[in-house]
Scaffold this motif. Structure first.
Motif, PDB file in Angstrom:
ATOM      1  N   PHE A   1       0.782  -1.244   0.000  1.00  0.00           N
ATOM      2  CA  PHE A   1       0.000   0.000   0.000  1.00  0.00           C
ATOM      3  C   PHE A   1       0.810   1.288   0.000  1.00  0.00           C
ATOM      4  CE2 PHE A   1      -2.780  -3.195   2.036  1.00  0.00           C
ATOM      5  CZ  PHE A   1      -3.783  -3.212   1.086  1.00  0.00           C
ATOM      6  N   SER A   2       2.142   1.206   0.213  1.00  0.00           N
ATOM      7  CA  SER A   2       2.920   2.438   0.229  1.00  0.00           C
ATOM      8  C   SER A   2       3.826   2.491  -0.996  1.00  0.00           C
ATOM      9  CB  SER A   2       3.774   2.509   1.501  1.00  0.00           C
ATOM     10  OG  SER A   2       4.811   3.459   1.321  1.00  0.00           O
ATOM     11  N   PRO A   3       3.458   3.331  -1.998  1.00  0.00           N
ATOM     12  CA  PRO A   3       4.299   3.416  -3.198  1.00  0.00           C
ATOM     13  C   PRO A   3       5.743   3.781  -2.826  1.00  0.00           C
ATOM     14  CG  PRO A   3       2.266   4.671  -3.474  1.00  0.00           C
ATOM     15  CD  PRO A   3       2.309   4.237  -2.044  1.00  0.00           C
ATOM     16  N   PHE A   4       5.880   4.681  -1.844  1.00  0.00           N
ATOM     17  CA  PHE A   4       7.207   5.106  -1.417  1.00  0.00           C
ATOM     18  C   PHE A   4       8.035   3.932  -0.906  1.00  0.00           C
ATOM     19  CE2 PHE A   4       9.790   6.072   2.339  1.00  0.00           C
ATOM     20  CZ  PHE A   4      10.737   6.924   1.798  1.00  0.00           C
ATOM     21  N   TYR A   5       7.455   3.188   0.044  1.00  0.00           N
ATOM     22  CA  TYR A   5       8.254   2.130   0.647  1.00  0.00           C
ATOM     23  C   TYR A   5       8.399   0.910  -0.258  1.00  0.00           C
ATOM     24  CZ  TYR A   5      11.054   0.477   4.382  1.00  0.00           C
ATOM     25  OH  TYR A   5      12.151   0.083   5.088  1.00  0.00           O
ATOM     26  N   CYS A   6       7.405   0.686  -1.104  1.00  0.00           N
ATOM     27  CA  CYS A   6       7.502  -0.411  -2.069  1.00  0.00           C
ATOM     28  C   CYS A   6       8.683  -0.168  -3.004  1.00  0.00           C
ATOM     29  CB  CYS A   6       6.204  -0.499  -2.863  1.00  0.00           C
ATOM     30  SG  CYS A   6       6.231  -1.800  -4.095  1.00  0.00           S
ATOM     31  N   ARG A   7       8.810   1.105  -3.475  1.00  0.00           N
ATOM     32  CA  ARG A   7       9.914   1.465  -4.366  1.00  0.00           C
ATOM     33  C   ARG A   7      11.257   1.285  -3.645  1.00  0.00           C
ATOM     34  NH1 ARG A   7       8.538   6.541  -5.242  1.00  0.00           N
ATOM     35  NH2 ARG A   7      10.219   7.422  -3.994  1.00  0.00           N
ATOM     36  N   ARG A   8      11.296   1.744  -2.391  1.00  0.00           N
ATOM     37  CA  ARG A   8      12.508   1.594  -1.593  1.00  0.00           C
ATOM     38  C   ARG A   8      12.951   0.126  -1.484  1.00  0.00           C
ATOM     39  NH1 ARG A   8      14.178   5.687   2.040  1.00  0.00           N
ATOM     40  NH2 ARG A   8      14.428   7.415   0.601  1.00  0.00           N
ATOM     41  N   MET A   9      11.980  -0.729  -1.230  1.00  0.00           N
ATOM     42  CA  MET A   9      12.318  -2.142  -1.058  1.00  0.00           C
ATOM     43  C   MET A   9      12.788  -2.743  -2.371  1.00  0.00           C
ATOM     44  SD  MET A   9       9.394  -3.377   1.656  1.00  0.00           S
ATOM     45  CE  MET A   9       9.799  -5.100   1.626  1.00  0.00           C
ATOM     46  N   LYS A  10      12.123  -2.374  -3.456  1.00  0.00           N
ATOM     47  CA  LYS A  10      12.534  -2.912  -4.762  1.00  0.00           C
ATOM     48  C   LYS A  10      13.944  -2.450  -5.110  1.00  0.00           C
ATOM     49  CE  LYS A  10       8.115  -3.971  -6.875  1.00  0.00           C
ATOM     50  NZ  LYS A  10       6.919  -3.403  -7.499  1.00  0.00           N
ATOM     51  N   GLU A  11      14.211  -1.171  -4.831  1.00  0.00           N
ATOM     52  CA  GLU A  11      15.550  -0.637  -5.115  1.00  0.00           C
ATOM     53  C   GLU A  11      16.639  -1.385  -4.359  1.00  0.00           C
ATOM     54  OE1 GLU A  11      14.129   3.968  -6.001  1.00  0.00           O
ATOM     55  OE2 GLU A  11      15.147   3.480  -4.119  1.00  0.00           O
ATOM     56  N   SER A  12      16.312  -1.815  -3.145  1.00  0.00           N
ATOM     57  CA  SER A  12      17.360  -2.530  -2.401  1.00  0.00           C
ATOM     58  C   SER A  12      17.189  -4.042  -2.507  1.00  0.00           C
ATOM     59  CB  SER A  12      17.395  -2.067  -0.942  1.00  0.00           C
ATOM     60  OG  SER A  12      16.118  -1.894  -0.444  1.00  0.00           O
TER      61      SER A  12
ATOM     62  N   GLY B   1      15.661 -10.985  12.922  1.00  0.00           N
ATOM     63  CA  GLY B   1      16.937 -10.398  12.517  1.00  0.00           C
ATOM     64  C   GLY B   1      16.946  -9.933  11.072  1.00  0.00           C
ATOM     65  N   ASP B   2      16.004 -10.440  10.280  1.00  0.00           N
ATOM     66  CA  ASP B   2      15.939 -10.055   8.866  1.00  0.00           C
ATOM     67  C   ASP B   2      15.535  -8.596   8.676  1.00  0.00           C
ATOM     68  OD1 ASP B   2      16.773 -12.508   7.982  1.00  0.00           O
ATOM     69  OD2 ASP B   2      14.744 -13.306   7.685  1.00  0.00           O
ATOM     70  N   VAL B   3      15.150  -7.940   9.747  1.00  0.00           N
ATOM     71  CA  VAL B   3      14.841  -6.514   9.653  1.00  0.00           C
ATOM     72  C   VAL B   3      16.048  -5.774   9.065  1.00  0.00           C
ATOM     73  CG1 VAL B   3      15.625  -5.920  11.993  1.00  0.00           C
ATOM     74  CG2 VAL B   3      13.860  -4.534  10.894  1.00  0.00           C
ATOM     75  N   ALA B   4      17.248  -6.334   9.308  1.00  0.00           N
ATOM     76  CA  ALA B   4      18.483  -5.698   8.823  1.00  0.00           C
ATOM     77  C   ALA B   4      18.560  -5.681   7.297  1.00  0.00           C
ATOM     78  CB  ALA B   4      19.700  -6.407   9.414  1.00  0.00           C
ATOM     79  N   LYS B   5      17.715  -6.480   6.638  1.00  0.00           N
ATOM     80  CA  LYS B   5      17.725  -6.482   5.168  1.00  0.00           C
ATOM     81  C   LYS B   5      16.977  -5.278   4.603  1.00  0.00           C
ATOM     82  CE  LYS B   5      17.650 -11.565   4.789  1.00  0.00           C
ATOM     83  NZ  LYS B   5      16.760 -12.702   4.542  1.00  0.00           N
ATOM     84  N   LEU B   6      16.157  -4.634   5.453  1.00  0.00           N
ATOM     85  CA  LEU B   6      15.297  -3.555   4.973  1.00  0.00           C
ATOM     86  C   LEU B   6      16.071  -2.241   4.863  1.00  0.00           C
ATOM     87  CD1 LEU B   6      12.213  -4.438   7.173  1.00  0.00           C
ATOM     88  CD2 LEU B   6      12.372  -4.704   4.688  1.00  0.00           C
ATOM     89  N   PRO B   7      15.682  -1.402   3.893  1.00  0.00           N
ATOM     90  CA  PRO B   7      16.379  -0.121   3.749  1.00  0.00           C
ATOM     91  C   PRO B   7      16.011   0.846   4.876  1.00  0.00           C
ATOM     92  CG  PRO B   7      14.588  -0.301   2.154  1.00  0.00           C
ATOM     93  CD  PRO B   7      14.676  -1.626   2.847  1.00  0.00           C
ATOM     94  N   PHE B   8      16.940   1.742   5.156  1.00  0.00           N
ATOM     95  CA  PHE B   8      16.722   2.742   6.205  1.00  0.00           C
ATOM     96  C   PHE B   8      15.782   3.837   5.722  1.00  0.00           C
ATOM     97  CE2 PHE B   8      21.109   1.356   7.402  1.00  0.00           C
ATOM     98  CZ  PHE B   8      20.810   0.902   8.671  1.00  0.00           C
TER      99      PHE B   8
ATOM    100  N   TYR C   1       7.149  16.394   1.940  1.00  0.00           N
ATOM    101  CA  TYR C   1       6.324  17.355   2.678  1.00  0.00           C
ATOM    102  C   TYR C   1       5.055  17.676   1.909  1.00  0.00           C
ATOM    103  CZ  TYR C   1       5.040  21.766   4.937  1.00  0.00           C
ATOM    104  OH  TYR C   1       4.384  22.758   5.589  1.00  0.00           O
ATOM    105  N   PRO C   2       3.874  17.796   2.515  1.00  0.00           N
ATOM    106  CA  PRO C   2       3.693  17.514   3.937  1.00  0.00           C
ATOM    107  C   PRO C   2       3.335  16.054   4.244  1.00  0.00           C
ATOM    108  CG  PRO C   2       1.717  18.524   3.025  1.00  0.00           C
ATOM    109  CD  PRO C   2       2.705  18.406   1.893  1.00  0.00           C
ATOM    110  N   ASP C   3       2.612  15.383   3.308  1.00  0.00           N
ATOM    111  CA  ASP C   3       2.082  14.067   3.691  1.00  0.00           C
ATOM    112  C   ASP C   3       2.286  13.012   2.607  1.00  0.00           C
ATOM    113  OD1 ASP C   3       0.379  15.105   1.866  1.00  0.00           O
ATOM    114  OD2 ASP C   3      -1.436  14.989   3.087  1.00  0.00           O
ATOM    115  N   GLY C   4       3.358  13.204   1.811  1.00  0.00           N
ATOM    116  CA  GLY C   4       3.581  12.329   0.666  1.00  0.00           C
ATOM    117  C   GLY C   4       3.764  10.858   1.004  1.00  0.00           C
ATOM    118  N   ILE C   5       4.206  10.538   2.202  1.00  0.00           N
ATOM    119  CA  ILE C   5       4.397   9.108   2.505  1.00  0.00           C
ATOM    120  C   ILE C   5       3.428   8.603   3.577  1.00  0.00           C
ATOM    121  CG2 ILE C   5       6.803   8.954   1.719  1.00  0.00           C
ATOM    122  CD1 ILE C   5       7.731   9.271   4.544  1.00  0.00           C
ATOM    123  N   PHE C   6       2.387   9.371   3.836  1.00  0.00           N
ATOM    124  CA  PHE C   6       1.372   8.891   4.791  1.00  0.00           C
ATOM    125  C   PHE C   6       0.679   7.659   4.185  1.00  0.00           C
ATOM    126  CE2 PHE C   6       0.245  12.900   7.454  1.00  0.00           C
ATOM    127  CZ  PHE C   6       1.601  13.102   7.695  1.00  0.00           C
TER     128      PHE C   6
END
Lengths: 434, 144
Positions: A35-46, A57-64, A74-79
């Motif tokens: 549901f989050s285009p922002f975070y989906c893109r982040r995950m695909k990129e990494s 422990g696999d949380v360490a695989k996720l991007p910061f 700003y203001p609510d692009g990743i809500f």
């Protein structure tokens, strides 16, 4: 176990707590991926997919995530909640650029309040207590956060916000305030104003506790305030990105309990991003496990601390973090070793012969970094004998080297010769040309 | 014996090891019309201690402290020496025989005599032994 707001959760066996965290993390990641285009893109990129999360422990695989992610959107692009689901906004001041906006659903506010209800109970507050909330009310999270947390546990809130200090002191006396929540520097200010009014916080008020945070403070400050005001002073932590102030120490004063069902805590090397072990100092990274409006995954707080995963003497099983020792932005790297000006300050404050003023000069000789600490000797400690002065210097060198693990040179300088700062001190001169 | 009258008040000033610091101290004393009888500079890594016998030690202390210097008083003693070969040798022998440990010393040779200024561990004991062995200590009043 001592009195707790939610004993079942707070003293949950570690393995169960970790299972719960894993379940929440897995749910969160799937939800964001879908549901989050922002975070989906982040995950695909990494190159990571929710299916790759097979254990905690696999949380360490996720991007910061970092602060600029909020600023850039700003203001609510990743809500991840729709506007009609939001019940509140808080806005952080944009001292270094655009402000950041945090939105909350009703459920988000509920978790925030619950977190503080547990925290405030863990320092011994409850029904019958009168809590003066002297954090700012408004766009800043401090005032309203503490307000609802204290009301939830049945305490009586005096919503004084900041300012008009004399009135605050009168109300503290008249309403028999037992606890105050504010910044440590504001409490010091209250102490000074009270003294001028002829009021002793220790003898003329019922105050027994301070919940202090939102700015760095030291163990020495804690001792001083506890002694002069006759109170117990507790450290509180939170940032608006997490919701606001959320976590405090318990009465043991051995670190801030981070409720594991709400937040997954990691400490990482600020340079490499690699995870560090409990007891190792690094950057605090949070994953907020149950946030609806603005989920934060592996959010880099920029705060430097270390984690203690042992069960606390109070019986709570959730991990604790140590008092913050600085900001990543202040960190120096000397010959590959991370050094914080606050560590230097801490060492110097523990040596009675040293004055409170110092400067750190970093330079590079050939290919090697050098670190020089200039410090003013206290007038009381001045001896006519060179050997005494050399011994003081050697003591400082030794103390700094053993704490920092870096070769440090120390120069004793004349009192009054180092720069004085109003507001934020700039104690580092980095002359390295890299 | 009153050892007090032989105990001399020396001022010691902490100074960073950089150009102009001695000039600043000397200028301050000049402004107050303070006369310097003797002085020395001891240096260590990056800093030094300027020690001086002056005619108005209290005024010197006040002035230098006002200027931000770190100043302290130290009790020293001054022994008159013959200003000829063997003068120091005589005094050094007396001090050695009396088992007095010298913390530091400096000397000046003036119109009237050569003088050795000593900082020792136990001032009163040193005054007694040096006098008993025939040493010629200078009274503090001579430095005012």
């Amino acid at each position: 176990m001592v009195r707790a707001w939610d004993p079942r959760i707070e003293s949950m066996p570690k393995d169960e707590l970790e299972k719960l965290q894993y379940r929440l993390l897995k749910t969160l990641v799937y939800r964001l991926y879908s549901f989050s285009p922002f975070y989906c893109r982040r995950m695909k990129e990494s190159g990571v997919h929710p299916d790759d999360i097979r254990e905690l422990g696999d949380v360490a695989k996720l991007p910061f995530m970092v602060k600029s992610d909020l600023r850039d959107n700003y203001p609510d692009g990743i809500f991840t909640a729709s506007r009609d689901e939001l019940v509140r906004y808080h806005v952080s001041s944009g001292t270094t650029g655009k402000p950041t906006v945090v939105g909350y659903t009703a459920h988000d506010l509920e978790n925030w309040t619950t977190s503080l209800a547990r925290a405030l109970t863990s320092v011994g507050l409850g029904r019958g207590d009168v809590v003066q909330v002297s954090y700012g009310y408004g766009l800043f999270t401090g005032g309203l956060g503490l307000h609802y947390g204290a009301e939830r546990i049945g305490a009586t809130v005096v919503p004084t916000s900041v300012g008009n200090t004399e009135r605050q002191i009168e109300l503290m006396q008249d309403l028999q305030v037992t606890a105050i929540a504010c910044t440590p520097s504001y409490l010091l200010h209250i102490g000074e104003v009270a003294e001028k009014m002829g009021v002793s916080i220790k003898n003329d008020t019922q105050l027994k506790m301070g919940i202090l945070g939102a700015e760095p403070w030291s163990e020495q400050m804690r001792k001083r305030m506890e002694e002069t005001m006759g109170i117990a002073a507790y450290d509180i932590y939170g940032t608006s990105e997490l919701s606001g102030p959320m976590f405090t120490e318990c009465t043991e004063q051995q670190g801030i309990h981070i409720w594991g069902d709400l937040a997954l805590t990691e400490i990482v090397d600020p340079q490499t991003g690699e995870r560090l072990e409990p007891g190792e100092r690094g950057e605090l990274v949070f994953t907020i496990l149950q946030k609806e409006a603005l989920p934060m995954i592996r959010y880099r707080t920029g705060d430097i601390t270390m984690m203690d995963d042992a069960v606390c003497a109070c019986g709570r099983t959730h991990p604790r973090i140590a008092r913050l020792s600085g900001r990543v932005d202040d960190m120096l790297i000397i010959r590959g070793i991370n050094v914080f000006p606050s560590q230097v300050e801490h060492v110097l404050m523990s040596i009675p012969e040293m004055g409170e003023h110092f400067m750190i000069v970093v330079d590079r000789k050939g290919s090697l970094d050098t670190m020089l600490v200039q410090v003013e000797v206290s007038r009381e400690a001045f001896s006519d004998k060179i050997t005494d002065l050399m011994n003081i210097r050697a003591k400082v060198v030794h103390a700094l080297r053993s704490i920092l693990n870096v070769n440090v040179d120390v120069e004793l300088v004349e009192p009054g010769s180092l720069p004085r700062f109003e507001g934020k001190a700039k104690r580092v001169v980095d002359k390295r040309v890299i | 014996m009153d050892t007090q009258e032989y105990t001399i008040k020396q001022i010691s000033v902490f100074s960073e090891n950089r150009p102009g610091r001695l000039a600043a101290i000397a200028h301050a004393l000049e402004e107050e019309k303070i006369n310097i009888f003797a002085f020395s500079i001891a240096e260590a890594k990056g800093f030094g201690v300027v020690r001086a016998l002056v005619d108005k030690p209290d005024l010197a202390y006040k002035k230098l402290t006002e200027l931000g210097f770190m100043v302290s008083f130290t009790n020293v003693i001054a022994v008159r020496m013959r200003d000829e070969p063997g003068g120091l040798s005589d005094i050094a022998r007396i001090i050695g025989d009396a088992s007095i440990n010298i913390e530091y010393a400096y000397a000046y040779s003036g119109r009237d005599a050569a003088v050795l200024i000593l900082r020792v561990d136990h001032v009163e004991d040193a005054i007694r032994s040096i006098r008993a062995a025939g040493g010629d200590l200078i009274r503090a009043e001579m430095f005012t």
